[in-house]
Structure formats: structure tokens, C-alpha cells
Write a protein that holds these residues in place. Structure first.
Motif, PDB file in Angstrom:
ATOM      1  N   ILE A  17       0.830  -1.204   0.000  1.00  0.00           N
ATOM      2  CA  ILE A  17       0.000   0.000   0.000  1.00  0.00           C
ATOM      3  C   ILE A  17       0.869   1.260   0.000  1.00  0.00           C
ATOM      4  O   ILE A  17       0.692   2.157  -0.821  1.00  0.00           O
ATOM      5  N   GLU A  18       1.814   1.315   0.930  1.00  0.00           N
ATOM      6  CA  GLU A  18       2.591   2.539   1.116  1.00  0.00           C
ATOM      7  C   GLU A  18       3.612   2.770   0.002  1.00  0.00           C
ATOM      8  O   GLU A  18       3.881   3.918  -0.352  1.00  0.00           O
ATOM      9  N   ALA A  19       4.187   1.713  -0.532  1.00  0.00           N
ATOM     10  CA  ALA A  19       5.215   1.873  -1.571  1.00  0.00           C
ATOM     11  C   ALA A  19       4.628   2.506  -2.823  1.00  0.00           C
ATOM     12  O   ALA A  19       5.247   3.386  -3.436  1.00  0.00           O
ATOM     13  N   VAL A  20       3.445   2.080  -3.211  1.00  0.00           N
ATOM     14  CA  VAL A  20       2.810   2.642  -4.405  1.00  0.00           C
ATOM     15  C   VAL A  20       2.510   4.122  -4.187  1.00  0.00           C
ATOM     16  O   VAL A  20       2.813   4.965  -5.045  1.00  0.00           O
ATOM     17  N   ALA A  21       1.954   4.455  -3.032  1.00  0.00           N
ATOM     18  CA  ALA A  21       1.621   5.852  -2.749  1.00  0.00           C
ATOM     19  C   ALA A  21       2.878   6.725  -2.715  1.00  0.00           C
ATOM     20  O   ALA A  21       2.898   7.824  -3.279  1.00  0.00           O
ATOM     21  N   LYS A  22       3.930   6.228  -2.065  1.00  0.00           N
ATOM     22  CA  LYS A  22       5.187   6.994  -1.975  1.00  0.00           C
ATOM     23  C   LYS A  22       5.813   7.171  -3.355  1.00  0.00           C
ATOM     24  O   LYS A  22       6.300   8.246  -3.698  1.00  0.00           O
ATOM     25  N   PHE A  23       5.823   6.122  -4.149  1.00  0.00           N
ATOM     26  CA  PHE A  23       6.423   6.193  -5.474  1.00  0.00           C
ATOM     27  C   PHE A  23       5.642   7.166  -6.361  1.00  0.00           C
ATOM     28  O   PHE A  23       6.231   7.984  -7.073  1.00  0.00           O
ATOM     29  N   GLY A  26       6.524  10.627  -5.459  1.00  0.00           N
ATOM     30  CA  GLY A  26       7.836  10.965  -6.012  1.00  0.00           C
ATOM     31  C   GLY A  26       7.765  11.284  -7.497  1.00  0.00           C
ATOM     32  O   GLY A  26       8.440  12.202  -7.977  1.00  0.00           O
ATOM     33  N   ILE A  27       6.956  10.540  -8.242  1.00  0.00           N
ATOM     34  CA  ILE A  27       6.784  10.822  -9.672  1.00  0.00           C
ATOM     35  C   ILE A  27       6.190  12.214  -9.855  1.00  0.00           C
ATOM     36  O   ILE A  27       6.673  13.008 -10.680  1.00  0.00           O
ATOM     37  N   ALA A  28       5.149  12.507  -9.068  1.00  0.00           N
ATOM     38  CA  ALA A  28       4.499  13.813  -9.182  1.00  0.00           C
ATOM     39  C   ALA A  28       5.460  14.945  -8.834  1.00  0.00           C
ATOM     40  O   ALA A  28       5.421  16.023  -9.434  1.00  0.00           O
ATOM     41  N   GLU A  29       6.333  14.707  -7.901  1.00  0.00           N
ATOM     42  CA  GLU A  29       7.274  15.738  -7.460  1.00  0.00           C
ATOM     43  C   GLU A  29       8.475  15.872  -8.395  1.00  0.00           C
ATOM     44  O   GLU A  29       8.903  16.983  -8.712  1.00  0.00           O
ATOM     45  N   HIS A  30       9.038  14.741  -8.814  1.00  0.00           N
ATOM     46  CA  HIS A  30      10.308  14.773  -9.539  1.00  0.00           C
ATOM     47  C   HIS A  30      10.187  14.545 -11.050  1.00  0.00           C
ATOM     48  O   HIS A  30      11.126  14.815 -11.783  1.00  0.00           O
ATOM     49  N   ASN A  31       9.052  14.025 -11.504  1.00  0.00           N
ATOM     50  CA  ASN A  31       8.912  13.710 -12.920  1.00  0.00           C
ATOM     51  C   ASN A  31       7.460  13.925 -13.379  1.00  0.00           C
ATOM     52  O   ASN A  31       6.844  13.024 -13.968  1.00  0.00           O
ATOM     53  N   PRO A  32       6.935  15.123 -13.140  1.00  0.00           N
ATOM     54  CA  PRO A  32       5.519  15.350 -13.463  1.00  0.00           C
ATOM     55  C   PRO A  32       5.220  15.295 -14.967  1.00  0.00           C
ATOM     56  O   PRO A  32       4.106  14.955 -15.361  1.00  0.00           O
ATOM     57  N   ASN A  33       6.215  15.593 -15.781  1.00  0.00           N
ATOM     58  CA  ASN A  33       5.997  15.605 -17.231  1.00  0.00           C
ATOM     59  C   ASN A  33       6.381  14.290 -17.903  1.00  0.00           C
ATOM     60  O   ASN A  33       6.216  14.144 -19.122  1.00  0.00           O
ATOM     61  N   GLY A  34       6.949  13.366 -17.157  1.00  0.00           N
ATOM     62  CA  GLY A  34       7.341  12.081 -17.715  1.00  0.00           C
ATOM     63  C   GLY A  34       8.596  12.116 -18.561  1.00  0.00           C
ATOM     64  O   GLY A  34       8.903  11.155 -19.254  1.00  0.00           O
TER      65      GLY A  34
END
Length: 110
Positions: A17-23, A26-34
Motif C-alpha cells: 500500500i505505502e510503496a505505491v503511494a510513496k512512489f 515521487g513521480i508527481a514531485e520529480h517527474n511530473p511531465n514524464g
């Protein structure tokens, strides 16, 4: 008492549960544009990121150890205080133990 297998199962459930939410955070923070991402990092960049995470984890571990140690020391102090108060109460009760005929003597005096 909880078994090792139960600990494993609880840990795996929590992680899933927590790993998916944390990851995802992190994507939203560090790689929002992909246009970035872990796979695009060089091996050295990944190792540097791991080092940073390990340093953070070390500091969390030290802080937690300090808190636990303080709590354990406080607990020991409280146990000592309780033992001292119990002894004082026991000594007080021994000294002030009413005599068997104390109530009869009081009634006669009144």
C-alpha cells in the motif's frame, strides 16, 4: 505473541500500500511531465540517490535510537520511584499499624 510469518504478512501488506503511494508522490514531485525518471538516470546518479536515501535513513535511525533510549531510561527512573514509594508506604503502614485493642481503648476514653 505475533509470529514471524504474521510479521512478514503484515509488512508485505503495508509495503504494497505505502510503496505505491510513496512512489506516485515521487513521480508527481520529480517527474511530473514524464521526461525524467529512474530508468533515464545514469548508474552513478542512481548510486548517488541511494547514498542520499541511506544517509537520511541513518539519521532517522539515530534519532529513533535516542528517543527509545530516553524512554527506557525514563521508565527505569519511574520504576525506581515507584519502588521507593512502595517501600515508604509499607514502612509507614508497619509503624502506624493499629493495635488490636486500639478501638476498644478509644471507646472507653470517650
Amino acid at each position: 505473541m505475533i509470529t514471524d510469518e504474521e510479521i512478514r504478512d503484515l509488512a508485505q501488506h503495508r509495503y504494497s500500500i505505502e510503496a505505491v503511494a510513496k512512489f506516485n508522490k515521487g513521480i508527481a514531485e520529480h517527474n511530473p511531465n514524464g521526461d525524467k525518471g529512474l530508468y533515464r538516470m545514469s548508474p552513478l546518479q542512481i548510486l548517488n540517490a541511494i547514498d542520499e536515501e541511506l544517509i537520511d535513513a541513518w539519521h532517522y535511525s539515530v534519532a529513533l535510537r535516542m528517543k527509545i533510549t530516553t524512554l527506557l531510561l525514563d521508565c527505569d527512573d519511574y520504576r525506581k520511584q515507584i519502588a521507593k514509594l512502595e517501600k515508604e508506604l509499607s514502612d509507614h503502614n508497619k509503624v502506624n499499624k493499629p493495635k488490636k485493642n486500639d478501638n476498644n481503648n478509644r471507646k472507653k476514653k470517650d
